[in-house]
Design an enzyme around this catalytic site. Structure first.
Site, mmCIF file in Angstrom:
data_model
loop_
_atom_site.group_PDB
_atom_site.id
_atom_site.type_symbol
_atom_site.label_atom_id
_atom_site.label_comp_id
_atom_site.label_asym_id
_atom_site.label_seq_id
_atom_site.Cartn_x
_atom_site.Cartn_y
_atom_site.Cartn_z
ATOM 1 N N TYR A 234 8.518 5.390 -8.586
ATOM 2 C CA TYR A 234 7.324 5.259 -9.408
ATOM 3 C C TYR A 234 7.269 6.486 -10.318
ATOM 4 O O TYR A 234 7.149 7.610 -9.843
ATOM 5 C CB TYR A 234 6.067 5.178 -8.542
ATOM 6 C CG TYR A 234 5.853 3.837 -7.898
ATOM 7 C CD1 TYR A 234 4.917 2.946 -8.397
ATOM 8 C CD2 TYR A 234 6.588 3.452 -6.780
ATOM 9 C CE1 TYR A 234 4.709 1.703 -7.804
ATOM 10 C CE2 TYR A 234 6.392 2.213 -6.187
ATOM 11 C CZ TYR A 234 5.448 1.348 -6.700
ATOM 12 O OH TYR A 234 5.262 0.118 -6.115
ATOM 13 N N HIS B 169 -0.518 -10.355 -7.335
ATOM 14 C CA HIS B 169 0.618 -9.441 -7.166
ATOM 15 C C HIS B 169 1.020 -9.299 -5.701
ATOM 16 O O HIS B 169 0.202 -9.006 -4.822
ATOM 17 C CB HIS B 169 0.263 -8.063 -7.720
ATOM 18 C CG HIS B 169 1.398 -7.080 -7.660
ATOM 19 N ND1 HIS B 169 2.577 -7.234 -8.357
ATOM 20 C CD2 HIS B 169 1.530 -5.924 -6.963
ATOM 21 C CE1 HIS B 169 3.372 -6.219 -8.109
ATOM 22 N NE2 HIS B 169 2.768 -5.412 -7.254
#
Length: 532
Positions: free
Chosen positions: A122, A308
């Site tokens: 990330y 999601h």
């Protein structure tokens, strides 16, 4: 092109093409020239034919193949490399509006980010919104994915950060959720836009826009890019990001985003070897009562939803309850595709009122896994989230829940943990078979079976939940951290039955028309037969 195009065929498990005894597909239009073959055909959404799939608002995997020669008496010709598949949401209403080419825009893109040779990264980069001192509305957001990195960039989130920051935070990016990441990143909690793999650009409805340029709007934003590199490829450099198109012509409402579902944590877990396991994330009555009651008693209007999950995800539903009574699903995808996640425009905007309940229901399959699957950031971990785009904007950014972990551990026989908790994951004190193991190791040591997994699933869905109810700038509503009981609801969710008429196999009045276009290369032009 021959008469076979006027007939409905299907393939069996051996990929043999067979004529369907129930003819439901109808050729509406066909055209061919030196470079393209174009077919338009229609069928009912629900044919009630065992050889057809119903067309719903869920993801549909469209499989295509062709050969440069027409089908002959001997049957179909093998397509070779002329084949492919694409996930689409065929019934997602089109919201594309014609935007002036002269509208201004700005790009938020990473600059030569070295993607590590590891499974999941990330990457966070701070940006300053260039539009200041005057209100504007963002009308469209487009992904700018570096060519060749379409499978590397899994999702992009854009967060609003504290307005007390200064330009010194713009100097560099850093790995997110890292012990050494800048403190300024911790001020970025409010999601203002989300894009996920396979999605296209998002256009706001004509009466709604993302507000920028005022003191209440984001001045500094954090862009979080999730890189998925399961092959551990070395030397990758990425420059992906987002393009925001905006206008000085203001729209009626400011858009907001609420993150709903399961708070991402190890307290969300799924046993191995399960063909189906259901997790629920609660946007609770208590949170919506407090936040909407204080900010918008008349309610908010949801116009789009992004569902999601990660690799184990198979289906996601957003269930909506008003005064304890279940409403029509807010959004759903019963054929969830990890590689195709985009905002679903709602056919009709939905009002969410104080005291409503929203439940994000996620279905998983772990039949190919031998260890526990944990809630977490990696695509091999899991999530269960819904991002709700709505108006008018209020001060509610997250409405989620965490299940109670101690009752989960009691299921496997854990009696006591070491207190005070000094390590994470915390350590078990008794019984003997788990002594000095982390709770993750204990869950993996437990001898799971499908029957035990089903019993565990029933338990987890009834456990009390810890409420997450957040504002901007890391502030919290007073209900944050309190315990609530999940509502008593019907499980599993019952879909509306499709009724087939005995006099006709076609009972649905809605037709669907699909346009299929094949581009033919110059090397095959001479082999194409004439239309019949």
């Amino acid at each position: 092109m021959d008469l076979y195009l006027k007939e409905d065929y299907f393939t069996d498990e051996n990929r043999v093409l067979r004529k369907d005894p129930q003819q439901d597909y109808h050729l509406e239009y066909a055209m061919e020239n030196s470079t393209h073959t174009i077919l338009a055909f229609s069928r009912e959404l629900h044919t009630c034919d065992a050889n057809d799939k119903s067309i719903t608002e869920s993801t549909v995997r469209v499989i295509w193949a062709y050969h440069h020669k027409d089908m002959g008496e001997a049957g179909q010709n093998y397509h070779g490399l002329n084949r492919g598949t694409k996930s689409l949401r065929l019934l997602n209403p089109e919201k594309e509006e014609v935007l002036s080419a002269s509208l201004p825009y700005f790009d938020l893109t990473n600059k030569d980010v070295p993607v590590p040779d590891k499974d999941t990264t990330y990457w966070c980069q701070m940006f300053k919104i260039p539009v200041q001192h005057e209100k504007h509305h963002v009308t469209k957001v487009e992904p700018l994915i570096q060519k060749g990195h379409e499978n590397l960039v899994h999702h992009i989130l854009l967060y609003q950060c504290s307005s007390n920051l200064n330009d010194s935070v713009l100097d560099y990016g850093h790995e997110c959720y890292h012990p050494n990441m800048p403190d300024s990143f911790l001020t970025c909690e409010t999601v203002i836009f989300a894009w996920a793999i396979g999605g296209e650009g998002f256009t706001y409805p004509p009466h709604v826009g993302l507000s920028i340029g005022t003191a209440a709007d984001p001045q500094f934003v954090l862009m979080e890019v999730h890189y998925d590199n399961p092959s551990y490829t070395e030397g990758l450099i990425d420059n992906s990001g987002l393009r925001l198109i905006y206008t000085p012509v203001l729209r009626k409402y400011d858009a907001g985003v609420i993150e709903a579902g399961l708070w991402v944590s190890l307290f969300h877990n799924i046993p191995p070897g399960m063909p189906e396991f259901v997790s629920e994330g609660h946007c609770t009555l208590e949170c919506l009562e407090e936040a909407l009651g204080a900010e918008r008693p008349a309610g908010i209007r949801v116009f789009a939803v992004l569902l999601h999950a990660h690799l184990a995800g198979r289906a996601i539903r957003m269930r909506h309850f008003h005064n304890g009574k279940e409403q029509k699903l807010l959004a759903y995808d019963d054929e969830f595709d990890f590689n195709f996640q985009e905002f679903q425009y709602l056919k009709e905007e939905r009002t969410i009122l104080p005291g409503d309940n929203l439940i994000t229901e996620c279905h998983y399959s772990t039949v190919d896994r031998i260890r526990m699957t944990w809630g977490g950031l990696s695509t091999r971990n899991e999530m269960c989230l819904s991002y709700l785009l709505y108006y008018p904007r209020i001060n509610l950014t997250r409405c989620a829940s965490i299940p109670d972990i101690m009752e989960q551990l009691q299921f496997i026989g854990v009696k006591e943990i070491y207190r005070p908790v000094r390590t994470w994951p915390f350590i078990i004190k008794s019984p003997k078979q788990y002594k000095n193991l982390s709770f993750m190791d204990a869950m993996n040591k437990f001898q799971w079976s499908r029957s035990k997994g089903l019993s565990y699933n029933e338990l987890v869905l009834k456990l009390p939940v810890n409420v997450r109810c957040s504002k901007t700038d890391n502030a919290e509503w007073s209900i944050q951290g309190m315990t609530a009981l999940p509502p008593e609801i019907e499980r599993p969710y019952k879909t509306e039955p499709v009724i087939c008429s005995s006099s006709s196999p076609l009972h649905c009045s809605l037709f669907f028309t699909l346009l299929f276009i094949v581009h033919v290369t110059a090397s095959t032009i001479g082999n194409i037969g004439p239309f019949v």
